[in-house]
Design a protein around this motif. Structure first.
Motif, PDB file in Angstrom:
ATOM      1  N   TYR A  98       0.841  -1.210   0.000  1.00  0.00           N
ATOM      2  CA  TYR A  98       0.000   0.000   0.000  1.00  0.00           C
ATOM      3  C   TYR A  98       0.877   1.261   0.000  1.00  0.00           C
ATOM      4  CZ  TYR A  98      -3.038   3.638   1.953  1.00  0.00           C
ATOM      5  OH  TYR A  98      -3.707   4.810   2.184  1.00  0.00           O
ATOM      6  N   ALA A 129     -10.991  -8.311  -0.222  1.00  0.00           N
ATOM      7  CA  ALA A 129     -11.395  -6.948  -0.599  1.00  0.00           C
ATOM      8  C   ALA A 129     -10.252  -5.968  -0.375  1.00  0.00           C
ATOM      9  CB  ALA A 129     -12.630  -6.529   0.201  1.00  0.00           C
ATOM     10  N   THR A 133      -7.508  -6.483  -3.065  1.00  0.00           N
ATOM     11  CA  THR A 133      -8.034  -5.995  -4.345  1.00  0.00           C
ATOM     12  C   THR A 133      -7.976  -4.473  -4.397  1.00  0.00           C
ATOM     13  OG1 THR A 133      -9.474  -7.923  -4.556  1.00  0.00           O
ATOM     14  CG2 THR A 133     -10.058  -5.978  -5.855  1.00  0.00           C
ATOM     15  N   ARG A 134      -8.347  -3.831  -3.296  1.00  0.00           N
ATOM     16  CA  ARG A 134      -8.297  -2.362  -3.246  1.00  0.00           C
ATOM     17  C   ARG A 134      -6.855  -1.861  -3.343  1.00  0.00           C
ATOM     18  NH1 ARG A 134     -10.365   1.975  -5.041  1.00  0.00           N
ATOM     19  NH2 ARG A 134      -9.478   3.747  -3.955  1.00  0.00           N
ATOM     20  N   ARG A 194      -5.459  -1.540  -6.755  1.00  0.00           N
ATOM     21  CA  ARG A 194      -5.970  -0.447  -7.588  1.00  0.00           C
ATOM     22  C   ARG A 194      -5.506   0.939  -7.148  1.00  0.00           C
ATOM     23  NH1 ARG A 194     -12.205  -1.432  -7.488  1.00  0.00           N
ATOM     24  NH2 ARG A 194     -11.654  -2.009  -5.402  1.00  0.00           N
ATOM     25  N   ASP A 197      -5.818   6.470   1.162  1.00  0.00           N
ATOM     26  CA  ASP A 197      -7.017   5.939   0.530  1.00  0.00           C
ATOM     27  C   ASP A 197      -7.986   5.511   1.628  1.00  0.00           C
ATOM     28  OD1 ASP A 197      -8.617   3.462  -0.492  1.00  0.00           O
ATOM     29  OD2 ASP A 197      -7.976   4.533  -2.308  1.00  0.00           O
ATOM     30  N   GLU A 237     -10.927   4.103   1.577  1.00  0.00           N
ATOM     31  CA  GLU A 237     -11.526   2.779   1.428  1.00  0.00           C
ATOM     32  C   GLU A 237     -10.560   1.688   1.890  1.00  0.00           C
ATOM     33  OE1 GLU A 237     -13.353  -0.203  -1.963  1.00  0.00           O
ATOM     34  OE2 GLU A 237     -13.021   1.897  -2.483  1.00  0.00           O
ATOM     35  N   ALA A 238      -9.295   1.816   1.529  1.00  0.00           N
ATOM     36  CA  ALA A 238      -8.298   0.823   1.938  1.00  0.00           C
ATOM     37  C   ALA A 238      -8.130   0.827   3.459  1.00  0.00           C
ATOM     38  CB  ALA A 238      -6.956   1.089   1.253  1.00  0.00           C
TER      39      ALA A 238
END
Length: 138
Positions: free
Chosen positions: A53, A97, A100-101, A104, A114, A116-117
């Motif tokens: 990340y 999930a 996958t995040r 991206r 991020d 969402e992450a």
């Protein structure tokens, strides 16, 4: 004859108690071993996913080589595989999930995170705490 029968019943009860005690001890040891394995897998997965990340958020020129990224992805995959083998389906879904995040994520020129992450990471930690028996604490 009554003494012999009483002795046999006592011996049988004693052997049953020893067998039950041994089974309970083995079961407890197995549960501790499984918890330790889940904890190690979780630490490996979260650590490697966090490294990936961070690398993906940075600008391409701001870090080590692509070889390092490949090694981090491999470490994340190893942790992910262990989670698949050891954890329940809901925990696996959240881990999937998250990875996958992370795949991206684009570099952030302003240094922002991020949302969402980060949210998925928190969800994964909550799920793992539940599985490990540590509760939902903050």
């Amino acid at each position: 004859m009554d003494n012999l029968l009483a002795g046999l019943i006592g011996a049988l009860l004693g052997l049953t108690g020893v067998a039950l005690g041994g089974w309970l001890q083995r079961r407890g040891e197995h549960q501790r071993w499984l918890r330790d394995q889940k904890l190690r897998a979780a630490i490996d997965f979260i650590g490697a996913t966090g490294a990936v990340y961070d690398r993906r958020r940075r600008l391409p020129s701001a870090g080590p080589t692509g070889t390092d990224e490949v090694a981090e992805w491999a470490r994340a995959q190893d942790g992910r595989s262990a989670l698949y083998l050891l954890c329940d389906e809901k925990t696996i879904e959240v881990a999937e999930a998250l990875i996958t995040r992370v795949r991206r994520i684009e570099p952030a020129t302003n240094g922002s995170h991020d949302g969402e992450a980060i949210s998925l990471l928190r969800d994964l930690v909550r799920r793992l705490r539940l599985e490990l028996g540590a509760g939902l604490g903050k």
